[in-house]
Design a protein around this motif. Structure first.
Motif, PDB file in Angstrom:
ATOM      1  N   THR A 143      -3.364   9.254  11.730  1.00 24.75           N
ATOM      2  CA  THR A 143      -2.635   9.908  10.644  1.00 24.75           C
ATOM      3  C   THR A 143      -1.739   8.884   9.958  1.00 24.75           C
ATOM      4  OG1 THR A 143      -2.647  11.999  11.854  1.00 24.75           O
ATOM      5  CG2 THR A 143      -1.033  11.769  10.073  1.00 24.75           C
ATOM      6  N   LEU A 144      -1.727   8.907   8.621  1.00 26.13           N
ATOM      7  CA  LEU A 144      -0.912   7.988   7.837  1.00 26.13           C
ATOM      8  C   LEU A 144       0.211   8.752   7.146  1.00 26.13           C
ATOM      9  CD1 LEU A 144      -3.750   6.037   5.951  1.00 26.13           C
ATOM     10  CD2 LEU A 144      -2.828   5.560   8.220  1.00 26.13           C
ATOM     11  N   VAL A 145       1.357   8.128   7.086  1.00 23.68           N
ATOM     12  CA  VAL A 145       2.468   8.639   6.279  1.00 23.68           C
ATOM     13  C   VAL A 145       2.759   7.580   5.234  1.00 23.68           C
ATOM     14  CG1 VAL A 145       4.860   9.426   6.263  1.00 23.68           C
ATOM     15  CG2 VAL A 145       3.412   9.871   8.264  1.00 23.68           C
ATOM     16  N   CYS A 146       2.781   7.976   3.965  1.00 24.66           N
ATOM     17  CA  CYS A 146       2.999   6.989   2.911  1.00 24.66           C
ATOM     18  C   CYS A 146       4.121   7.414   1.980  1.00 24.66           C
ATOM     19  CB  CYS A 146       1.720   6.725   2.126  1.00 24.66           C
ATOM     20  SG  CYS A 146       1.168   8.107   1.108  1.00 24.66           S
ATOM     21  N   ARG A 147       4.661   6.430   1.287  1.00 25.22           N
ATOM     22  CA  ARG A 147       5.693   6.693   0.276  1.00 25.22           C
ATOM     23  C   ARG A 147       5.048   7.183  -1.011  1.00 25.22           C
ATOM     24  NH1 ARG A 147       6.812   1.714   2.190  1.00 25.22           N
ATOM     25  NH2 ARG A 147       6.087   0.782   0.239  1.00 25.22           N
ATOM     26  N   SER A 148       5.869   7.524  -1.979  1.00 25.01           N
ATOM     27  CA  SER A 148       5.356   8.052  -3.247  1.00 25.01           C
ATOM     28  C   SER A 148       5.009   6.945  -4.240  1.00 25.01           C
ATOM     29  CB  SER A 148       6.381   9.001  -3.878  1.00 25.01           C
ATOM     30  OG  SER A 148       7.630   8.343  -4.042  1.00 25.01           O
ATOM     31  N   GLU A 149       4.997   5.690  -3.767  1.00 24.17           N
ATOM     32  CA  GLU A 149       4.526   4.579  -4.585  1.00 24.17           C
ATOM     33  C   GLU A 149       3.441   3.862  -3.805  1.00 24.17           C
ATOM     34  OE1 GLU A 149       7.770   4.162  -3.298  1.00 24.17           O
ATOM     35  OE2 GLU A 149       8.825   5.369  -4.787  1.00 24.17           O
ATOM     36  N   GLY A 150       2.441   3.391  -4.522  1.00 24.85           N
ATOM     37  CA  GLY A 150       1.388   2.633  -3.874  1.00 24.85           C
ATOM     38  C   GLY A 150       0.027   3.266  -4.057  1.00 24.85           C
ATOM     39  N   PRO A 151      -1.032   2.510  -3.743  1.00 26.89           N
ATOM     40  CA  PRO A 151      -2.399   2.980  -3.993  1.00 26.89           C
ATOM     41  C   PRO A 151      -2.806   4.192  -3.167  1.00 26.89           C
ATOM     42  CG  PRO A 151      -2.403   0.894  -2.784  1.00 26.89           C
ATOM     43  CD  PRO A 151      -1.005   1.119  -3.240  1.00 26.89           C
ATOM     44  N   VAL A 152      -2.256   4.371  -1.978  1.00 25.30           N
ATOM     45  CA  VAL A 152      -2.632   5.535  -1.161  1.00 25.30           C
ATOM     46  C   VAL A 152      -2.145   6.818  -1.835  1.00 25.30           C
ATOM     47  CG1 VAL A 152      -2.373   6.685   1.065  1.00 25.30           C
ATOM     48  CG2 VAL A 152      -2.622   4.198   0.986  1.00 25.30           C
ATOM     49  N   PHE A 153      -0.889   6.831  -2.237  1.00 20.15           N
ATOM     50  CA  PHE A 153      -0.334   8.022  -2.900  1.00 20.15           C
ATOM     51  C   PHE A 153      -1.043   8.270  -4.234  1.00 20.15           C
ATOM     52  CE2 PHE A 153       2.748  10.498  -5.310  1.00 20.15           C
ATOM     53  CZ  PHE A 153       3.201  11.400  -4.368  1.00 20.15           C
ATOM     54  N   SER A 157       0.818  -1.216   0.000  1.00 15.51           N
ATOM     55  CA  SER A 157       0.000   0.000   0.000  1.00 15.51           C
ATOM     56  C   SER A 157       0.852   1.267   0.000  1.00 15.51           C
ATOM     57  CB  SER A 157      -0.917   0.018   1.228  1.00 15.51           C
ATOM     58  OG  SER A 157      -0.171   0.259   2.414  1.00 15.51           O
ATOM     59  N   GLY A 158       2.121   1.136   0.371  1.00 15.47           N
ATOM     60  CA  GLY A 158       2.998   2.299   0.448  1.00 15.47           C
ATOM     61  C   GLY A 158       2.997   2.973   1.802  1.00 15.47           C
ATOM     62  N   ILE A 159       2.217   2.473   2.747  1.00 20.48           N
ATOM     63  CA  ILE A 159       2.156   3.084   4.073  1.00 20.48           C
ATOM     64  C   ILE A 159       3.440   2.779   4.844  1.00 20.48           C
ATOM     65  CG2 ILE A 159       0.963   3.080   6.304  1.00 20.48           C
ATOM     66  CD1 ILE A 159      -1.615   2.461   4.794  1.00 20.48           C
ATOM     67  N   ARG A 160       4.080   3.803   5.328  1.00 20.29           N
ATOM     68  CA  ARG A 160       5.317   3.611   6.081  1.00 20.29           C
ATOM     69  C   ARG A 160       5.157   3.903   7.567  1.00 20.29           C
ATOM     70  NH1 ARG A 160       9.103   8.829   4.634  1.00 20.29           N
ATOM     71  NH2 ARG A 160      10.181   8.093   6.500  1.00 20.29           N
ATOM     72  N   MET A 161       4.041   4.545   7.932  1.00 17.57           N
ATOM     73  CA  MET A 161       3.855   4.901   9.339  1.00 17.57           C
ATOM     74  C   MET A 161       2.386   5.189   9.606  1.00 17.57           C
ATOM     75  SD  MET A 161       5.485   8.182  11.316  1.00 17.57           S
ATOM     76  CE  MET A 161       4.869   8.723  12.896  1.00 17.57           C
ATOM     77  N   VAL A 162       1.908   4.738  10.764  1.00 15.37           N
ATOM     78  CA  VAL A 162       0.563   5.069  11.234  1.00 15.37           C
ATOM     79  C   VAL A 162       0.696   5.575  12.663  1.00 15.37           C
ATOM     80  CG1 VAL A 162      -1.772   4.235  11.705  1.00 15.37           C
ATOM     81  CG2 VAL A 162      -0.465   3.243   9.811  1.00 15.37           C
ATOM     82  N   THR A 163       0.130   6.738  12.926  1.00 10.96           N
ATOM     83  CA  THR A 163       0.201   7.307  14.263  1.00 10.96           C
ATOM     84  C   THR A 163      -1.182   7.756  14.720  1.00 10.96           C
ATOM     85  OG1 THR A 163       1.217   9.052  15.628  1.00 10.96           O
ATOM     86  CG2 THR A 163       0.768   9.587  13.342  1.00 10.96           C
ATOM     87  N   GLY A 164      -1.346   7.881  16.015  1.00  9.60           N
ATOM     88  CA  GLY A 164      -2.654   8.220  16.565  1.00  9.60           C
ATOM     89  C   GLY A 164      -2.950   9.696  16.630  1.00  9.60           C
ATOM     90  N   SER A 165      -2.002  10.526  16.189  1.00  9.88           N
ATOM     91  CA  SER A 165      -2.216  11.974  16.279  1.00  9.88           C
ATOM     92  C   SER A 165      -1.510  12.707  15.146  1.00  9.88           C
ATOM     93  CB  SER A 165      -1.708  12.512  17.621  1.00  9.88           C
ATOM     94  OG  SER A 165      -1.756  13.930  17.650  1.00  9.88           O
TER      95      SER A 165
END
Length: 260
Positions: free
Chosen positions: A233-243, A93-101
């Protein structure tokens, strides 16, 4: 790396070895208990007692091994496989980080700004974000060839203002003022820079906010009940379906959003 068929065959062989080991251990323990120990009790009572305890221990271990093979090992293996699949799904998915805030200091804002000359922003008004990252926005705009595209809710749209006011339990006039203040910040920052600003107003109330850089993006949800609270909050890379979704979303919004 072994393929699925090889892994399955290896698992079956190992399982058979476990069952044979448990069975042989149990048979040997029973033989010692019922044949050897009674024969030794008369002349060698101490040896018989030691053998009896050892046989009972091996018999118990065989039972535990069999129970482990029946349930616990498979449950453990399934749990590991589930975590591996989840990790693979997140990677794809390209997600590199998930945080609660959204305010989490672990979000790599500095790195994202430093590696980008283009930024797409969708926000309600971003008061805290501008306070925290306003200087980084100005530095980005001062880069050669920089481009900043910002979409804000239309402050002249009463239905949008009413929806945001209800969502955050704030007066509509305050939200209008915050949006105009955000727009003013971006306009003033672009005036004295080498970059290009494209500012537009959308006729829809945003349901999430995102910041799409060249090398990644940050996405945060908005709550749907009155009041404000920490949001995932999600942090994603520049590849993948989220981006890719964020790229398509910005293109779609720019078609319906009106220029300032």
């Amino acid at each position: 790396m072994p393929g699925p068929d090889e892994s399955g065959s290896l698992g079956k062989v190992l399982s058979l070895q476990v069952w044979l080991t448990a069975l042989l251990s149990a048979v040997a323990s029973v033989a010692v208990l019922y044949y050897l120990v009674p024969a030794l009790r008369q002349g060698h009572p101490l040896t018989a007692a030691v053998l009896r305890e050892l046989a009972l221990a091996f018999l118990t271990a065989s039972a535990v091994l069999a129970l482990w093979e029946l349930g616990a090992r498979r449950a453990f293996a399934n749990e590991i496989l589930a975590k591996v699949r989840l990790s693979q799904d997140l990677e794809a998915s390209g997600i590199r980080m998930v945080t609660g805030s959204f305010q989490d200091s672990a979000i790599p804002w500095q790195d994202l700004f430093a590696r980008s000359r283009a930024l797409d922003v969708l926000m309600a008004y971003g008061h805290s974000w501008i306070s925290n990252h306003g200087e980084s926005v100005k530095s980005l705009l001062n880069s050669s060839g920089a481009k900043l595209r910002v979409v804000l809710p239309d402050p002249s749209n009463d239905s949008v203002m009413a929806e945001l006011a209800h969502r955050w339990d704030l007066p509509a006039e305050k939200i209008k003022g915050e949006i105009k203040e955000a727009a003013h910040f971006f306009q003033q920052s672009a005036k004295a820079s080498r970059g290009v600003l494209e500012l537009r107003y959308t006729p829809h109330a945003p349901v999430f906010t995102f910041y799409r850089f060249e090398r990644g993006a940050v996405v945060a949800f908005y709550n749907n009940t009155p009041g404000k609270r920490p949001v995932p909050t999600l942090v994603c890379r520049s590849e993948g379906p989220v981006f890719d979704f964020l790229s398509d979303e910005m293109k779609s919004m720019l078609k319906i959003a009106q220029p300032e």
